[in-house]
Design a protein around this motif. Sequence first.
Motif, PDB file in Angstrom:
ATOM      1  N   THR A  92      33.993  44.838  26.340  1.00 35.50           N
ATOM      2  CA  THR A  92      33.940  44.154  27.634  1.00 35.50           C
ATOM      3  C   THR A  92      32.539  43.573  27.811  1.00 35.50           C
ATOM      4  O   THR A  92      31.543  44.257  27.595  1.00 35.50           O
ATOM      5  CB  THR A  92      34.274  45.108  28.801  1.00 35.50           C
ATOM      6  OG1 THR A  92      33.272  46.128  28.876  1.00 35.50           O
ATOM      7  CG2 THR A  92      35.630  45.747  28.602  1.00 35.50           C
ATOM      8  N   SER A 136      34.527  36.554  25.827  1.00 37.34           N
ATOM      9  CA  SER A 136      34.866  37.026  24.475  1.00 37.34           C
ATOM     10  C   SER A 136      34.290  36.148  23.377  1.00 37.34           C
ATOM     11  O   SER A 136      34.201  36.576  22.224  1.00 37.34           O
ATOM     12  CB  SER A 136      36.391  37.118  24.321  1.00 37.34           C
ATOM     13  OG  SER A 136      37.004  35.852  24.543  1.00 37.34           O
ATOM     14  N   LEU A 193      37.056  39.406  31.345  1.00 38.08           N
ATOM     15  CA  LEU A 193      37.376  39.913  32.677  1.00 38.08           C
ATOM     16  C   LEU A 193      37.264  38.766  33.684  1.00 38.08           C
ATOM     17  O   LEU A 193      36.325  37.970  33.616  1.00 38.08           O
ATOM     18  CB  LEU A 193      36.415  41.041  33.061  1.00 38.08           C
ATOM     19  CG  LEU A 193      36.549  42.328  32.241  1.00 38.08           C
ATOM     20  CD1 LEU A 193      35.444  43.307  32.631  1.00 38.08           C
ATOM     21  CD2 LEU A 193      37.909  42.961  32.439  1.00 38.08           C
ATOM     22  N   GLN A 247      39.202  45.773  38.139  1.00 34.19           N
ATOM     23  CA  GLN A 247      38.907  45.378  36.762  1.00 34.19           C
ATOM     24  C   GLN A 247      39.263  46.519  35.801  1.00 34.19           C
ATOM     25  O   GLN A 247      39.763  46.279  34.686  1.00 34.19           O
ATOM     26  CB  GLN A 247      37.420  45.015  36.618  1.00 34.19           C
ATOM     27  CG  GLN A 247      36.939  43.873  37.506  1.00 34.19           C
ATOM     28  CD  GLN A 247      37.311  42.481  36.983  1.00 34.19           C
ATOM     29  OE1 GLN A 247      38.336  42.305  36.319  1.00 34.19           O
ATOM     30  NE2 GLN A 247      36.491  41.495  37.303  1.00 34.19           N
ATOM     31  N   LEU A 282      41.796  46.605  32.527  1.00 35.29           N
ATOM     32  CA  LEU A 282      41.416  47.107  31.209  1.00 35.29           C
ATOM     33  C   LEU A 282      42.410  48.152  30.711  1.00 35.29           C
ATOM     34  O   LEU A 282      42.797  48.154  29.537  1.00 35.29           O
ATOM     35  CB  LEU A 282      40.017  47.725  31.261  1.00 35.29           C
ATOM     36  CG  LEU A 282      38.822  46.781  31.235  1.00 35.29           C
ATOM     37  CD1 LEU A 282      37.527  47.591  31.279  1.00 35.29           C
ATOM     38  CD2 LEU A 282      38.842  45.899  29.991  1.00 35.29           C
ATOM     39  N   GLY A 314      31.384  48.847  26.713  1.00 36.24           N
ATOM     40  CA  GLY A 314      31.109  47.955  27.829  1.00 36.24           C
ATOM     41  C   GLY A 314      29.646  47.575  27.872  1.00 36.24           C
ATOM     42  O   GLY A 314      28.775  48.439  27.781  1.00 36.24           O
ATOM     43  N   GLY A 331      30.152  44.476  32.396  1.00 38.59           N
ATOM     44  CA  GLY A 331      31.400  45.015  31.855  1.00 38.59           C
ATOM     45  C   GLY A 331      31.403  46.517  31.692  1.00 38.59           C
ATOM     46  O   GLY A 331      32.466  47.128  31.531  1.00 38.59           O
TER      47      GLY A 331
END
Length: 364
Positions: free
Chosen positions: A93, A100, A122, A144, A148, A163, A167
């Motif tokens: 994340t 990404s 996200l 969020q 996930l 993370g 994230g």
Amino acid sequence: MRASSNDRLRRPARPSLAGRITRHLVAAVLLLVAVLALALSAWIAWTQHARAQRETQSAESLAGGQRRWVDVGDARLYVQEWGRPTDPALLLTHGTGAWSGTWFGLPDALAAAGWRVVAVDLPPFGLTTTPGDGLAVDYSRAAQARRLLALAGTLGSDLTLVGHSFGAGPALEAALAAGAGSSGVVLRRLVLVDPALGLGPGGEPPQCESGAGPGALLASRALRTTLVGATATWPGLTGPLLRQFVHRRDAVTDALLPAYRLPFARTAFSQRLGDWAAAFSQAACEPAESLRPERLTRWAAQGLPVALVWGEEDRITPLAQGHALQRWMPGATLTVLPGVGHIPHIESPEPFAAALLGVLGPPR
């Protein structure tokens, strides 16, 4: 003939030298303010025009040949994958302003070590889509985390969660929910990289200040969209803004910037990013489990391995916050990267990949 004393009294007094200088200074300042206001107005007008011209593409068109979304109810999460589908899954994340597509060489290094790497966007970042105009989207840490966990449920039972920065909050919240047993997801390990959890500079617990600070400025949707369009999503500022997050500023090369800018072309991207920023500015006021130190301590006692990886020179989330998290989560390890700031995967890619693989352990 000498002037009488009455004539001298009637003659207006000449202003002193100090008075004349003061008037000139005031006039100069007012002129400067007027020029700056005019320049600012022109800048905002130009950036808003450019934003309208730029934000015209769909997430699908920007994805090109790599098209994979996972429907989690209130969002279609965009994911990218590396490695063999049969390898143990490692879910990444991202941080603020990333997605990404900005992990660069890290997923390849992890996949080469035997991991099935899954990087997710996200909302509102990257190419993840949400319904409507964005106003109804829940950007809270708990929401969020639910997204996930919904994605994690599609990746099998052997899952490791990593993370970074922003994230890390949803990742930690998801790990707490998984530990409660209600999600059906079993985590193998949690790794938090320079996590931005809203702690104070010295690691103080988050303090709710509802309606104060940046949140007040972001209350108007029109205003925050304008501000975001003139700063965060203006392509010319991507490099300067990104360099504020790193210690090694030379690591932010021109070759990296197109990846960060790609989502800027999405329809209404600045508006959605402004909506998220307004919610994120009030994150400390959320009823999130991961914002409570005593809750973290009870959860850590259940035994899920937790690793913290921190840039020693991080000025966004100082290292003192890592030491605080270690106190709240006894048993968590802390790996410190010397000479590195807040974004280790672009500042020191190979040493960071080695450190991450070290705390992850063997895939099987």
